[in-house]
Design an enzyme around this catalytic site. Structure first.
Site, PDB file in Angstrom:
ATOM      1  N   LYS A  15       0.821  -1.281   0.061  1.00 21.42           N
ATOM      2  CA  LYS A  15       0.070   0.159  -0.033  1.00 21.42           C
ATOM      3  C   LYS A  15       0.954   1.349   0.028  1.00 21.42           C
ATOM      4  O   LYS A  15       0.433   2.174  -0.488  1.00 21.42           O
ATOM      5  CB  LYS A  15      -0.922   0.238   1.237  1.00 21.42           C
ATOM      6  CG  LYS A  15      -1.952  -0.971   1.067  1.00 21.42           C
ATOM      7  CD  LYS A  15      -3.057  -0.649   2.306  1.00 21.42           C
ATOM      8  CE  LYS A  15      -2.429  -0.661   3.682  1.00 21.42           C
ATOM      9  NZ  LYS A  15      -1.751  -1.974   4.231  1.00 21.42           N
ATOM     10  N   ARG A  90      -9.472   1.782   9.284  1.00 19.16           N
ATOM     11  CA  ARG A  90      -8.856   0.546   9.541  1.00 19.16           C
ATOM     12  C   ARG A  90      -9.712  -0.106  10.213  1.00 19.16           C
ATOM     13  O   ARG A  90      -9.779  -1.556  10.691  1.00 19.16           O
ATOM     14  CB  ARG A  90      -7.762   0.722  10.326  1.00 19.16           C
ATOM     15  CG  ARG A  90      -6.456  -0.185   9.986  1.00 19.16           C
ATOM     16  CD  ARG A  90      -5.441   0.207  10.951  1.00 19.16           C
ATOM     17  NE  ARG A  90      -4.288  -0.687  10.609  1.00 19.16           N
ATOM     18  CZ  ARG A  90      -3.446  -0.324   9.762  1.00 19.16           C
ATOM     19  NH1 ARG A  90      -3.449   0.844   8.976  1.00 19.16           N
ATOM     20  NH2 ARG A  90      -2.126  -1.024   9.819  1.00 19.16           N
ATOM     21  N   ARG A 129      11.040  -7.397   4.396  1.00 22.38           N
ATOM     22  CA  ARG A 129      11.084  -6.267   4.836  1.00 22.38           C
ATOM     23  C   ARG A 129      11.652  -5.803   6.253  1.00 22.38           C
ATOM     24  O   ARG A 129      12.416  -4.938   6.575  1.00 22.38           O
ATOM     25  CB  ARG A 129       9.621  -5.176   4.736  1.00 22.38           C
ATOM     26  CG  ARG A 129       9.706  -4.130   5.066  1.00 22.38           C
ATOM     27  CD  ARG A 129       8.544  -3.174   4.855  1.00 22.38           C
ATOM     28  NE  ARG A 129       7.609  -3.340   6.004  1.00 22.38           N
ATOM     29  CZ  ARG A 129       6.352  -3.178   6.022  1.00 22.38           C
ATOM     30  NH1 ARG A 129       5.673  -2.553   5.049  1.00 22.38           N
ATOM     31  NH2 ARG A 129       5.522  -3.354   7.031  1.00 22.38           N
ATOM     32  N   ARG A 135      11.724  -2.090  10.901  1.00 30.50           N
ATOM     33  CA  ARG A 135      10.531  -1.488  11.744  1.00 30.50           C
ATOM     34  C   ARG A 135      10.210  -2.148  12.827  1.00 30.50           C
ATOM     35  O   ARG A 135      10.338  -3.499  12.859  1.00 30.50           O
ATOM     36  CB  ARG A 135       9.390  -1.681  10.854  1.00 30.50           C
ATOM     37  CG  ARG A 135       8.921  -0.336  10.283  1.00 30.50           C
ATOM     38  CD  ARG A 135       7.791  -0.195   9.490  1.00 30.50           C
ATOM     39  NE  ARG A 135       6.456  -0.687   9.865  1.00 30.50           N
ATOM     40  CZ  ARG A 135       5.278  -0.856   9.019  1.00 30.50           C
ATOM     41  NH1 ARG A 135       5.236  -0.109   7.960  1.00 30.50           N
ATOM     42  NH2 ARG A 135       4.139  -1.349   9.645  1.00 30.50           N
ATOM     43  N   ARG A 146      -0.701  -8.293  13.693  1.00 31.00           N
ATOM     44  CA  ARG A 146      -1.327  -7.313  12.499  1.00 31.00           C
ATOM     45  C   ARG A 146      -2.098  -7.984  11.656  1.00 31.00           C
ATOM     46  O   ARG A 146      -3.050  -7.431  11.401  1.00 31.00           O
ATOM     47  CB  ARG A 146      -0.140  -6.528  12.013  1.00 31.00           C
ATOM     48  CG  ARG A 146       0.787  -5.464  12.925  1.00 31.00           C
ATOM     49  CD  ARG A 146       2.012  -5.083  12.408  1.00 31.00           C
ATOM     50  NE  ARG A 146       2.201  -4.482  11.185  1.00 31.00           N
ATOM     51  CZ  ARG A 146       3.250  -4.569  10.271  1.00 31.00           C
ATOM     52  NH1 ARG A 146       4.444  -5.391  10.791  1.00 31.00           N
ATOM     53  NH2 ARG A 146       3.146  -4.233   9.197  1.00 31.00           N
TER      54      ARG A 146
END
Ligand code: ADP
Length: 192
Positions: A15, A90, A129, A135, A146
């Site tokens: 996204k 969300r 990632r 992150r 998540r």
């Protein structure tokens, strides 16, 4: 350009990358709640301190705080004529909050575009990632959480927009450029 768009899709669907490209092509700002929270955490602002633990654990920031943040952001000059929201709404309550914000300004959402991706691919992308970006919420456990939060709270949003005739689904697999091309085709009908 006056496109008011929402970009939906699971964590790891791409996204952020696509939102930036699409927004650029449409001449509207990309507004990413995740990016705004991360920037505030990094800068150690008051907001950052408030959301640091929640975002690191993969839970949702309280609606009240998030809605307020989006309301302020969409009221800024560059978003008056259009925007592309990434990471918001969300949950179903945030959908209602966005409806109210738009109604108060005499506006309507043009389209919700959903990037669809195989859940297995999503986990692979996020794990990769994690190694590159580091992150705080890209650990195996938090990624799993998540995805659960997405399935429980965010995935139902697609149906809400579909019922309004406002949902376009786009295959998020493949080359980044190809996905962008598909997204541009999906939003073409609302470009004015
Ligand atoms: P991803 O889609 O990869 O999970 P985001 O960058 O969109 O990542 O969001 C990162 C974190 O920021 C979320 O896990 C959540 O804690 C918080 N967040 C972002 N957007 C929202 C939102 N609309 N409502 C509540 N929390 C949010």
């Amino acid at each position: 350009m006056s496109a008011r768009l929402v970009l939906l899709g699971p964590p790891g669907a791409g996204k952020g990358t696509q939102a930036a490209r699409l927004a650029e092509a449409l001449g509207v700002p990309a507004v990413s709640t995740g990016d705004i929270f991360r920037a505030n955490v990094k800068d150690g602002t008051e907001l950052g301190r408030r959301v640091q633990d929640v975002t690191a654990s993969g839970r949702l920031v309280p609606d009240e705080l998030t809605n307020e943040l989006v309301r302020d952001r969409l009221a800024q000059d560059d978003a008056v004529d259009g925007f592309l929201l990434d990471g918001y709404p969300r949950n179903v309550a945030q959908v209602a909050a966005l409806d109210e914000m738009l109604a108060a300004a005499g506006r309507e959402l043009d389209l919700a575009v959903e990037l669809t991706v195989d859940p297995q691919v999503v986990v692979e992308r996020l794990t990769k990632r994690a190694q590159v970006e580091g992150r705080a919420d890209d650990t195996v456990e938090v990624i799993r959480h998540r995805l659960d939060v997405y399935a429980e709270q965010t995935a139902p949003i697609s149906q809400v927009y579909a019922d309004r005739g406002l949902l376009a689904q786009v295959d998020g697999l493949g080359e980044v450029d190809d996905v962008t091309t598909r997204l541009l085709a999906a939003v073409a009908p609302v470009r004015s």
